[in-house]
Design a protein around this motif. Structure first.
Motif, mmCIF file in Angstrom:
data_model
loop_
_atom_site.group_PDB
_atom_site.id
_atom_site.type_symbol
_atom_site.label_atom_id
_atom_site.label_comp_id
_atom_site.label_asym_id
_atom_site.label_seq_id
_atom_site.Cartn_x
_atom_site.Cartn_y
_atom_site.Cartn_z
ATOM 1 N N ASP A 29 -61.437 -60.782 58.592
ATOM 2 C CA ASP A 29 -60.466 -61.599 59.321
ATOM 3 C C ASP A 29 -60.834 -63.083 59.244
ATOM 4 O O ASP A 29 -59.961 -63.947 59.080
ATOM 5 N N ILE A 30 -62.131 -63.379 59.341
ATOM 6 C CA ILE A 30 -62.596 -64.763 59.243
ATOM 7 C C ILE A 30 -62.316 -65.316 57.849
ATOM 8 O O ILE A 30 -61.856 -66.447 57.687
ATOM 9 N N TYR A 31 -62.578 -64.507 56.812
ATOM 10 C CA TYR A 31 -62.315 -64.936 55.438
ATOM 11 C C TYR A 31 -60.830 -65.266 55.238
ATOM 12 O O TYR A 31 -60.483 -66.215 54.517
ATOM 13 N N GLY A 91 -62.472 -74.398 61.378
ATOM 14 C CA GLY A 91 -62.315 -73.320 62.362
ATOM 15 C C GLY A 91 -62.899 -72.009 61.875
ATOM 16 O O GLY A 91 -63.651 -71.334 62.592
ATOM 17 N N GLY A 92 -62.558 -71.631 60.642
ATOM 18 C CA GLY A 92 -63.068 -70.381 60.090
ATOM 19 C C GLY A 92 -64.563 -70.419 59.857
ATOM 20 O O GLY A 92 -65.268 -69.432 60.124
ATOM 21 N N LEU A 105 -71.994 -64.566 50.225
ATOM 22 C CA LEU A 105 -70.794 -65.394 50.189
ATOM 23 C C LEU A 105 -70.681 -66.228 51.458
ATOM 24 O O LEU A 105 -70.345 -67.418 51.413
ATOM 25 N N SER A 106 -70.974 -65.610 52.594
ATOM 26 C CA SER A 106 -70.921 -66.336 53.867
ATOM 27 C C SER A 106 -71.890 -67.509 53.874
ATOM 28 O O SER A 106 -71.539 -68.624 54.283
ATOM 29 N N LEU A 107 -73.094 -67.274 53.414
ATOM 30 C CA LEU A 107 -74.100 -68.337 53.385
ATOM 31 C C LEU A 107 -73.679 -69.463 52.441
ATOM 32 O O LEU A 107 -73.895 -70.646 52.737
ATOM 33 N N ASN A 205 -61.046 -63.844 47.769
ATOM 34 C CA ASN A 205 -60.030 -62.854 47.396
ATOM 35 C C ASN A 205 -60.664 -61.581 46.882
ATOM 36 O O ASN A 205 -60.224 -60.465 47.221
ATOM 37 N N GLN A 206 -61.703 -61.719 46.063
ATOM 38 C CA GLN A 206 -62.393 -60.553 45.546
ATOM 39 C C GLN A 206 -63.068 -59.778 46.687
ATOM 40 O O GLN A 206 -63.069 -58.543 46.700
ATOM 41 N N ARG A 207 -63.619 -60.518 47.644
ATOM 42 C CA ARG A 207 -64.292 -59.877 48.785
ATOM 43 C C ARG A 207 -63.285 -59.141 49.676
ATOM 44 O O ARG A 207 -63.538 -58.015 50.113
ATOM 45 N N ILE A 208 -62.142 -59.729 49.924
ATOM 46 C CA ILE A 208 -61.129 -59.120 50.801
ATOM 47 C C ILE A 208 -60.517 -57.889 50.136
ATOM 48 O O ILE A 208 -60.197 -56.893 50.794
ATOM 49 N N ASP A 209 -60.354 -57.953 48.800
ATOM 50 C CA ASP A 209 -59.701 -56.849 48.076
ATOM 51 C C ASP A 209 -60.589 -55.630 47.892
ATOM 52 O O ASP A 209 -60.126 -54.580 47.414
#
Length: 210
Positions: A29-31, A91-92, A105-107, A205-209
């Motif tokens: 959701d954050i992504y 915000g995200g 990815l987050s880091l 996009n790759q992470r969400i998919d």
């Protein structure tokens, strides 16, 4: 007793699985929010580049000392009167920082946005030079109230003001200094930033998919 222990272990495993699933859902959701932030940031960077590209011919005329009075209609007197500044949407990223467990990815996302403060440093240098020039106008030139009160054109300005912006070497030196900050440092960093943000969007996009 063995059955009780096994039951406890299974319950703990299920609980851990549920917690991990919730955390992954939250990160996804954050992504999704960060993707929207990235789109806005890319648009903002692009618009800033377009703005400075549009006035570059006037900068070039000052640098080459081929100024004419007609350039007053194209913003000659306002080259250093302020321009757009970036305001990255965080915000995200701030939500992402609050997540306890972070993947690579987050880091990387957090690192990219934290280094975005370098743009602010460049903008501050540009702003400081602008303020120095405006202070010079205020303290040394009688046409300052005229300059500060309206948009200057060749048809609505005094001869003294026109002569300064068309002929002054002092103004030319300020403009050359500002040009170096904007076109040799600030804009290349914005262009690099757009590439980086576009690459991050692909990774998200790759992470969400998945």
């Amino acid at each position: 007793m063995v059955l009780v222990v096994i039951g406890i272990l299974i319950a703990l495993q299920i609980n851990n699985w549920n917690e991990n699933r919730k955390q992954q859902a939250e990160i996804t959701d954050i992504y999704t929010q960060i993707e929207l932030d990235l789109d806005n940031d890319i648009d903002e960077f692009s618009n800033t580049i377009k703005y400075y590209d549009s006035i570059k011919p006037v900068y070039d005329a000052v640098i080459s000392d081929t100024r004419t009075i007609d350039l007053l209609d194209d913003g000659l007197s306002r080259l250093m009167a302020g321009g757009p500044i970036t305001n990255m949407n965080k915000g995200g990223i701030e939500r992402l920082k609050s997540v306890a467990s972070k993947d690579s990815l987050s880091l990387h996302l957090i690192e990219i946005y934290d280094t975005g403060t370098f743009l602010k440093t460049l903008e501050e240098k540009i702003s400081n030079e602008t303020w120095l020039l405006v202070t010079t106008f205020r303290d040394n030139y009688s046409w300052y109230p005229e300059w500060i009160s309206k948009t200057i054109t060749k048809d609505n300005s005094s001869k003294e003001l026109q002569d300064y912006f068309v002929n002054s070497q002092e103004y030319r030196r300020y403009v050359i200094s500002n040009y170096q900050k904007i076109y040799n440092a600030y804009l290349p960093n914005l262009e690099y930033g757009i590439v980086e943000l576009e690459n991050i969007k692909k990774s998200i996009n790759q992470r969400i998919d998945k």
